[in-house]
Design a protein around this motif. Structure first.
Motif, PDB file in Angstrom:
ATOM      1  N   LYS A 270       0.899  -1.099  -0.061  1.00  0.00           N
ATOM      2  CA  LYS A 270      -0.025   0.071   0.118  1.00  0.00           C
ATOM      3  C   LYS A 270       0.875   1.250   0.092  1.00  0.00           C
ATOM      4  N   ASP A 275      -2.763   9.955   3.731  1.00  0.00           N
ATOM      5  CA  ASP A 275      -4.091   9.655   3.903  1.00  0.00           C
ATOM      6  C   ASP A 275      -4.679  10.570   4.902  1.00  0.00           C
ATOM      7  N   LYS A 282     -10.419  12.599   7.985  1.00  0.00           N
ATOM      8  CA  LYS A 282     -10.176  12.135   9.329  1.00  0.00           C
ATOM      9  C   LYS A 282      -9.965  13.376  10.344  1.00  0.00           C
ATOM     10  N   MET A 290      -0.182  10.153   9.003  1.00  0.00           N
ATOM     11  CA  MET A 290      -0.555   9.489   7.859  1.00  0.00           C
ATOM     12  C   MET A 290       0.328   9.598   6.527  1.00  0.00           C
ATOM     13  N   ASP A 293       1.582   6.465   5.467  1.00  0.00           N
ATOM     14  CA  ASP A 293       0.599   5.296   5.095  1.00  0.00           C
ATOM     15  C   ASP A 293       1.133   4.727   3.856  1.00  0.00           C
ATOM     16  N   ASN A 350     -17.132   4.584   2.568  1.00  0.00           N
ATOM     17  CA  ASN A 350     -16.130   5.638   3.389  1.00  0.00           C
ATOM     18  C   ASN A 350     -14.949   5.754   2.575  1.00  0.00           C
ATOM     19  N   ASP A 352     -12.078   6.914   3.635  1.00  0.00           N
ATOM     20  CA  ASP A 352     -11.179   6.668   4.441  1.00  0.00           C
ATOM     21  C   ASP A 352     -10.697   5.108   4.186  1.00  0.00           C
ATOM     22  N   GLU A 354      -9.428   3.303   1.707  1.00  0.00           N
ATOM     23  CA  GLU A 354      -8.849   3.520   0.737  1.00  0.00           C
ATOM     24  C   GLU A 354      -7.806   2.562   0.564  1.00  0.00           C
ATOM     25  N   ARG A 356      -7.564  -0.667   0.839  1.00  0.00           N
ATOM     26  CA  ARG A 356      -8.163  -1.873   0.319  1.00  0.00           C
ATOM     27  C   ARG A 356      -8.469  -1.726  -1.164  1.00  0.00           C
ATOM     28  N   THR A 379      -0.497  -0.538   5.957  1.00  0.00           N
ATOM     29  CA  THR A 379      -1.019   0.059   7.116  1.00  0.00           C
ATOM     30  C   THR A 379      -2.456   0.242   7.005  1.00  0.00           C
ATOM     31  N   LEU A 380      -3.330  -0.671   7.062  1.00  0.00           N
ATOM     32  CA  LEU A 380      -4.507  -0.773   6.535  1.00  0.00           C
ATOM     33  C   LEU A 380      -5.554  -0.295   7.569  1.00  0.00           C
ATOM     34  N   THR A 381      -5.451  -0.750   9.021  1.00  0.00           N
ATOM     35  CA  THR A 381      -6.463  -0.428   9.994  1.00  0.00           C
ATOM     36  C   THR A 381      -5.867   0.042  11.462  1.00  0.00           C
ATOM     37  N   GLY A 382      -6.713   1.148  11.711  1.00  0.00           N
ATOM     38  CA  GLY A 382      -6.331   1.595  13.273  1.00  0.00           C
ATOM     39  C   GLY A 382      -6.589   0.477  13.973  1.00  0.00           C
ATOM     40  N   THR A 440     -16.782  -0.691   3.443  1.00  0.00           N
ATOM     41  CA  THR A 440     -16.729  -0.803   4.765  1.00  0.00           C
ATOM     42  C   THR A 440     -18.183  -1.393   5.547  1.00  0.00           C
ATOM     43  N   ALA A 468      -0.389  -1.599  10.340  1.00  0.00           N
ATOM     44  CA  ALA A 468      -0.584  -0.321  10.558  1.00  0.00           C
ATOM     45  C   ALA A 468      -0.099   0.231  12.146  1.00  0.00           C
ATOM     46  N   TYR A 472       5.624   2.092  12.256  1.00  0.00           N
ATOM     47  CA  TYR A 472       6.440   3.180  12.732  1.00  0.00           C
ATOM     48  C   TYR A 472       6.194   3.209  14.519  1.00  0.00           C
TER      49      TYR A 472
HETATM   50  N1  BES Z   1      -4.268   4.463   6.919  1.00  0.00           N
HETATM   51  C1  BES Z   1      -5.451   4.084   7.655  1.00  0.00           C
HETATM   52  C2  BES Z   1      -5.101   3.205   8.749  1.00  0.00           C
HETATM   53  C3  BES Z   1      -4.269   3.645  10.053  1.00  0.00           C
HETATM   54  C4  BES Z   1      -4.717   4.120  10.978  1.00  0.00           C
HETATM   55  C5  BES Z   1      -2.925   3.481   9.859  1.00  0.00           C
HETATM   56  C6  BES Z   1      -3.578   4.441  11.959  1.00  0.00           C
HETATM   57  C7  BES Z   1      -2.035   3.830  10.699  1.00  0.00           C
HETATM   58  C8  BES Z   1      -2.538   4.291  11.884  1.00  0.00           C
HETATM   59  C9  BES Z   1      -6.503   3.571   6.712  1.00  0.00           C
HETATM   60  O1  BES Z   1      -6.575   3.964   5.509  1.00  0.00           O
HETATM   61  C10 BES Z   1      -7.799   3.807   7.274  1.00  0.00           C
HETATM   62  O2  BES Z   1      -8.261   4.958   7.476  1.00  0.00           O
HETATM   63  N2  BES Z   1      -8.638   2.940   8.030  1.00  0.00           N
HETATM   64  C11 BES Z   1      -9.977   3.143   8.456  1.00  0.00           C
HETATM   65  C12 BES Z   1     -10.941   2.062   8.083  1.00  0.00           C
HETATM   66  C13 BES Z   1     -12.335   2.552   8.330  1.00  0.00           C
HETATM   67  C14 BES Z   1     -12.665   3.883   7.730  1.00  0.00           C
HETATM   68  C15 BES Z   1     -13.028   1.109   7.991  1.00  0.00           C
HETATM   69  C16 BES Z   1      -9.885   3.019   9.977  1.00  0.00           C
HETATM   70  O3  BES Z   1      -8.901   1.820  10.476  1.00  0.00           O
HETATM   71  O4  BES Z   1     -10.184   3.836  10.863  1.00  0.00           O
END
Ligand code: BES
Ligand code: MN
Ligand code: ZN
Length: 503
Positions: A270, A275, A282, A290, A293, A350, A352, A354, A356, A379-382, A440, A468, A472
């Motif tokens: 990714k 982001d 966000k 971000m 990301d 959503n 955010d 993005e 996936r 770095t897909l999900t918080g 989502t 994620a 870092y």
């Molecule tokens: N890049 C973020 C995930 C992320 C969060 C990475 C914190 C590093 C630290 C990802 O694109 C994102 O925003 N994910 C959302 C998905 C949700 C909208 C389904 C998330 O995890 O909140």
């Protein structure tokens, strides 16, 4: 940095600093006892004083007495039963970082106490220690300025001290460790760079330079060609920014070549250069993170370069979809319906979520190029960061046999993964009224749903690494600074090399 392995006793080694890792409580028998005696009891004295404890990565520097080194450093490796390959790497990094700001040109490290306790012995420890020192030398504070106080020293020479060792074998192992460490640092250097510095186009340019340096084939797909290829998800995410998206494709080996075990492995990373969340913007808090990301993309680019250094010609494909996820007049909106490269329609609930979207098209493209096995890294999900923190990467995969092979590569790479389940029942939560599915669902089980979404875009054995949490660090540790960690680089390299022709 010159690398030298010596089979002498540590007290006979001349260097600016001699570092001596110890396991468990500081004890003064055997070689450490002899070092203590020759230092004039200095080690004993700092231990009594309370400055040398069993604490892992804690280090004390003392005067050398009769030793040939300029200074003697004792460093804790922690309890014997918790000593892992990863701890050995981090001891190496902690030694190097402890010397930050000091005048050190030659560093010697005694391997003895660790070599007796790690599978693979002195050879394994030589590789891991060398890798650790190189990783420890990485200093992101210097990316945008020259004068960094207490930067880890730029060594002229690293000397690994292994009394009675097979010098040639240890030297080869240590050289491999240096290359592994340099590859991780390449990924970290890219990942740490700011979004006003590294746009998708700049990242593609960096990939091009790396490709030229290592004899890799490169193809950079611009928006017009992405549209012809039907990459509707990738383009939708990239549409909001003035910096256009780039699908970066790197290849080592001949087009279509299978590796020694009949695979065509593709690693897909990714590359969201920033982001913001897009229209589903966000909160401001920590949004600056971000810029990281894009770490998955940086990692696959660095990993294929490392593979090219260690085993040139090994068949491997790296695909890095690079975009900026920004709000703007051309952005994808919540509710937009887009068509993926595999023909599936997606309801973007959503913007955010993005990662996936761009990974889905990137994995389809990897398969179009013939990939028979895929590992994606993102770095897909918080959610994965909340669940596992910054020390363990969450991983999904099927079939299990392929997951197990990736996990084994993770062991060899001295990295930690925790397998998470793809729970079929949750797939229904991605159902859409207007499209084949949404990007989502409800927040519950969101981590699992992210993997279920990605699964819609692969038809071959596949593993997904969600970094994620681990990409870092927010706080420095004795072994690493704030910022990109280089996580999963070693795993991907080990996986690709497990199929390399033996030289
Ligand atoms: N890049 C973020 C995930 C992320 C969060 C990475 C914190 C590093 C630290 C990802 O694109 C994102 O925003 N994910 C959302 C998905 C949700 C909208 C389904 C998330 O995890 O909140
Ligand atoms: Mn996002
Ligand atoms: Zn993201």
């Amino acid at each position: 940095m010159k690398l030298r392995v010596v089979s002498d006793q540590p007290w006979d080694v001349a260097a600016d600093v001699l570092a001596v890792p110890f396991v468990g409580e500081p004890g003064f028998d055997g070689i450490i006892g002899e070092l203590d005696r020759r230092s004039g009891g200095e080690l004993h004295a700092v231990a009594d004083f309370g400055e040398l404890k069993a604490e892992r990565y804690g280090a004390a520097i003392v005067a050398p007495g009769q030793l040939r080194a300029g200074r003697l450093m004792a460093v804790g490796a922690g309890p014997a039963d918790e000593l892992t390959r990863q701890v050995v790497i981090r001891v190496g990094s902690a030694i190097e970082r402890r010397l930050g700001g000091r005048k050190v040109k030659s560093l010697a490290i005694w391997l003895g106490d660790l070599a007796d306790r790690i599978d693979g012995g002195a050879e394994a420890v030589a590789e891991l220690m060398a890798r650790g020192v190189v990783e420890g030398s990485f200093e992101p504070a210097g990316i945008y300025r020259d004068d960094v106080k207490s930067a880890p020293p730029a060594l002229d020479e690293l000397i690994l001290v292994a009394p009675g060792a097979h010098v040639a074998a240890l030297t080869r192992a240590a050289e491999r460790g240096v290359i592994m460490g340099e590859g991780a640092n390449l990924a970290r250097g890219l990942a740490n760079r700011a979004a006003n510095d590294v746009s998708p186009e700049v990242l593609a340019g960096e990939a091009r330079a790396i490709a030229e340096r290592h004899g890799l084939f490169i193809d950079v797909i611009e928006p017009a060609r992405a549209a012809e290829l039907g990459m509707g998800m990738f383009l939708a995410v990239g549409a909001g920014s003035d910096n256009p998206p780039r699908m970066i494709v790197l290849r080592s080996g001949e087009a279509g070549a299978k590796d020694a075990v009949g695979r065509k492995l593709a690693i897909v990373g990714k590359g969201v250069c920033f982001d913001s969340g897009g229209i589903s913007i966000k909160p401001a808090d920590r949004m600056e993170e971000m810029k990281m990301d894009k770490t998955g993309a940086c990692t696959v680019i660095a990993a294929i370069a490392t593979v090219a250094r260690l085993a040139p010609g090994t068949p491997l494909l790296a695909v890095a979809p690079a975009v900026e996820n920004m709000p703007g007049p051309h952005s994808a909106r919540p509710g937009d319906i887009v068509k993926a490269m595999n023909g599936k329609t997606v309801d973007i609930l959503n913007t955010d979520a993005e990662g996936r979207l761009i990974l889905g098209d990137a994995m389809c493209y990897a398969e179009k190029l013939g990939a028979s096995h895929i590992v994606d890294i993102a770095t897909l999900t918080g959610a994965v960061a909340r669940a596992l923190g910054d020390q363990m990467t969450g991983a999904f995969g099927a079939p299990q046999a392929w997951y197990d092979q990736v996990a084994a590569a993770g062991e060899r790479g001295a990295e930690r993964y925790w397998q998470l389940p793809m729970i079929e029942e949750y797939r229904a939560d991605l159902d859409s009224w207007y499209a084949d599915f949404t990007n989502t669902g409800s927040a519950e089980g969101g981590l699992v749903k992210s993997a279920l979404f990605l699964r819609e875009f692969v038809t071959v054995p596949w593993v997904h690494l969600d970094i994620a949490g681990t990409a870092y660090f927010r706080k420095k540790t004795p072994y690493a600074p704030v910022g990109a960690t280089g996580v999963a680089h070693a795993t991907l390299v080990e996986l690709a090399l497990s199929s390399a022709k033996k030289r």
